[in-house]
Design an enzyme around this catalytic site. Structure first.
Site, PDB file in Angstrom:
ATOM      1  N   SER A   1       0.830  -1.206   0.000  1.00 31.54           N
ATOM      2  CA  SER A   1       0.000   0.000   0.000  1.00 31.54           C
ATOM      3  C   SER A   1       0.864   1.256   0.000  1.00 31.54           C
ATOM      4  CB  SER A   1      -0.921   0.013   1.221  1.00 31.54           C
ATOM      5  OG  SER A   1      -1.658   1.210   1.269  1.00 31.54           O
TER       6      SER A   1
ATOM      7  N   HIS B   1      -1.082  -1.154  -4.380  1.00 31.51           N
ATOM      8  CA  HIS B   1      -2.360  -0.648  -3.892  1.00 31.51           C
ATOM      9  C   HIS B   1      -2.251   0.862  -3.671  1.00 31.51           C
ATOM     10  CE1 HIS B   1      -6.321  -1.258  -2.096  1.00 31.51           C
ATOM     11  NE2 HIS B   1      -5.970  -0.365  -1.182  1.00 31.51           N
TER      12      HIS B   1
ATOM     13  N   ASP C   1      -4.375   4.218  -2.537  1.00 32.47           N
ATOM     14  CA  ASP C   1      -5.570   4.737  -1.874  1.00 32.47           C
ATOM     15  C   ASP C   1      -5.820   6.191  -2.260  1.00 32.47           C
ATOM     16  OD1 ASP C   1      -6.440   2.513  -0.209  1.00 32.47           O
ATOM     17  OD2 ASP C   1      -4.594   2.832   0.940  1.00 32.47           O
TER      18      ASP C   1
ATOM     19  N   MET D   1      -8.214   9.308  -1.520  1.00 29.15           N
ATOM     20  CA  MET D   1      -9.177   9.804  -0.522  1.00 29.15           C
ATOM     21  C   MET D   1      -9.534  11.253  -0.833  1.00 29.15           C
ATOM     22  SD  MET D   1      -7.295   8.445   2.919  1.00 29.15           S
ATOM     23  CE  MET D   1      -6.442   6.872   2.979  1.00 29.15           C
TER      24      MET D   1
ATOM     25  N   HIS E   1      -7.836   2.156  -5.091  1.00 30.61           N
ATOM     26  CA  HIS E   1      -8.951   2.053  -4.151  1.00 30.61           C
ATOM     27  C   HIS E   1      -9.526   3.447  -3.946  1.00 30.61           C
ATOM     28  CE1 HIS E   1     -10.113   1.162   0.335  1.00 30.61           C
ATOM     29  NE2 HIS E   1     -11.172   1.333  -0.434  1.00 30.61           N
TER      30      HIS E   1
ATOM     31  N   MET F   1     -11.648   5.881  -2.256  1.00 32.51           N
ATOM     32  CA  MET F   1     -12.435   6.277  -1.085  1.00 32.51           C
ATOM     33  C   MET F   1     -12.944   7.688  -1.344  1.00 32.51           C
ATOM     34  SD  MET F   1     -10.236   4.570   2.013  1.00 32.51           S
ATOM     35  CE  MET F   1      -8.651   4.438   1.190  1.00 32.51           C
TER      36      MET F   1
ATOM     37  N   MET G   1     -12.738  -4.014   3.757  1.00 31.69           N
ATOM     38  CA  MET G   1     -11.962  -3.146   4.637  1.00 31.69           C
ATOM     39  C   MET G   1     -11.961  -3.739   6.035  1.00 31.69           C
ATOM     40  SD  MET G   1     -10.611  -0.590   3.080  1.00 31.69           S
ATOM     41  CE  MET G   1     -10.101   0.292   4.547  1.00 31.69           C
TER      42      MET G   1
ATOM     43  N   ASP H   1      -7.882  -5.167   3.262  1.00 34.41           N
ATOM     44  CA  ASP H   1      -7.098  -3.931   3.388  1.00 34.41           C
ATOM     45  C   ASP H   1      -7.248  -3.386   4.796  1.00 34.41           C
ATOM     46  OD1 ASP H   1      -5.799  -1.522   3.151  1.00 34.41           O
ATOM     47  OD2 ASP H   1      -7.180  -0.655   1.691  1.00 34.41           O
TER      48      ASP H   1
END
Length: 223
Positions: free
Chosen positions: A8, A33, A35, A37, A67, A69, A138, A176
């Site tokens: 990640s 990975h 993320d 946000m 991913h 979010m 999650m 995750d």
């Protein structure tokens, strides 16, 4: 199902991002990975297209597992396709049109994934499971790295394994949040096959050693 480790990027040292990422993407690691946000769906902000564009240049062969979010992620599908993203995962809680969003991702040539937060039951995904390439569970509250895994979330993975078998589907199951060497065996026993790890990979003295420790444990479980 093939075992995959997905370091990640959120836990990397951004002052040495290129070095950290190259150290993490050892032989046997193809997924990264990422993320994203927005400060709305989750109370934190991470990074967006400019950083991902740089990452794609640094790691042209990596599978970028993004991913989202982000509230109403369908707005950004085309943008991320143009960045060269391979897998785009969106949250069931972040959109009123999960099926349409997943179909849009597929139509743009990317693989699609659906994610659920710890408080969301797997049942909300049953309608879309046939079009999912991956389901992300999650195991921490989304939005921040470094949290401890919530043990009850492993029950969702077991349920997803059961549904996959009952429906004759082929989606990957990704976890995750809070996965480390101390709980990895229990996590693998639940039936997950894509492991996201952040602090456990990018922390400590040696990223390559951390990666190898994970891969050896995962190989032992699958064989």
């Amino acid at each position: 199902m093939e075992m995959k480790l997905a370091p990640s990027m959120l836990s990397a040292d951004f002052a040495h991002l290129s070095e950290d990422l190259r150290n993490a993407m050892q032989p046997g690691v193809s997924y990264l990975h990422v993320d994203v946000m927005d400060g709305n769906f989750v109370p934190n902000i991470s990074f967006g297209p400019p950083v991902i564009r740089c990452v794609r240049r640094i790691l042209p062969e990596a599978v970028l597992d993004v991913h989202m979010m982000v509230q109403e992620p369908k707005r950004f599908v085309n943008d991320y396709q143009r960045l060269g993203v391979d897998m785009l995962t969106v949250h069931a809680e972040a959109t009123d049109d999960l099926e349409g969003t997943l179909q849009s991702i597929r139509a743009d040539g990317m693989k699609c994934g659906a994610a659920v937060s710890p408080g969301t039951p797997v049942s909300v995904l049953e309608k879309v499971l046939p079009i999912c390439d991956m389901v992300l569970v999650m195991s921490v509250i989304p939005g921040f790295g470094g949290q401890s895994l919530i043990p009850g979330t492993l029950d969702k993975i077991r349920e997803l394994v059961r549904l996959r078998e009952e429906k004759g589907l082929g989606y990957d199951i990704e976890i995750d949040g809070g996965v480390n060497l101390s709980n990895l065996d229990e996590v693998l026993d639940s039936g997950v096959n894509v492991i996201v790890a952040g602090s456990a990979i990018f922390g400590g003295e040696s990223i390559p050693r951390n990666v190898q420790d994970f891969l050896e444990r995962m190989e032992g479980k699958c064989c």
